[in-house]
Design a protein around this motif. Sequence first.
Motif, short mmCIF file in Angstrom:
data_model
loop_
_atom_site.label_atom_id
_atom_site.label_comp_id
_atom_site.label_asym_id
_atom_site.label_seq_id
_atom_site.Cartn_x
_atom_site.Cartn_y
_atom_site.Cartn_z
N ASP A 20 0.84 -1.40 -0.15
CA ASP A 20 0.14 -0.04 0.02
C ASP A 20 0.92 1.20 0.20
O ASP A 20 0.33 2.40 -0.19
N ASP A 21 2.43 1.19 0.29
CA ASP A 21 2.86 2.43 0.22
C ASP A 21 4.23 1.71 0.10
O ASP A 21 5.06 1.22 0.82
N CYS A 22 4.81 1.93 -1.28
CA CYS A 22 6.29 1.28 -1.44
C CYS A 22 6.84 2.08 -2.13
O CYS A 22 6.72 2.90 -3.43
N ASP A 32 8.33 6.40 -5.67
CA ASP A 32 7.02 6.03 -5.16
C ASP A 32 6.35 5.03 -6.27
O ASP A 32 5.80 5.70 -6.99
N THR A 34 4.01 2.59 -5.76
CA THR A 34 2.93 2.00 -5.05
C THR A 34 2.01 1.87 -6.21
O THR A 34 1.43 0.61 -6.33
#
Length: 135
Positions: A20-22, A32, A34
């Motif tokens: 969810d947040d990569c 980012d 995500t």
Amino acid sequence: MPTLTKLYAMQEASQHNTKDDCWVVIDGKVYDVTSYLDEHPGGDDVVLAATGKDATDDFEDAGHSESAKELMQSFCIGELDTSSSPIIPELEISSKKETTEYPQKLMDLTKQYWTIPVAIVGISVVVGFLYMYKK
């Protein structure tokens, strides 16, 4: 010339390591990715495994195409702050301080354990003399 992009510490980038947040760090830039995880041809597991560290080698070893490298630019959110020291041990490759400490550590060890080589030489000399006198 100062940079106009946002700077992120490796510690901050490494906290974004979920589906969810990569975030990934490649060539000193923070991405980012995500929203791209589901579309990544290698699967999201490959990208998630590259979080929390400098993923430059992983990215280059995969043999990404020029179009993949161009697409990657759209996910860039900033640059890695190299002025702060790395928090994660895997990132600390070496420093000049470590290279100067190694010879000192070696000297300290040889001073501390000098009796072992002296004992080996002494025993060898005694065994040599005993062998010569028996003949």
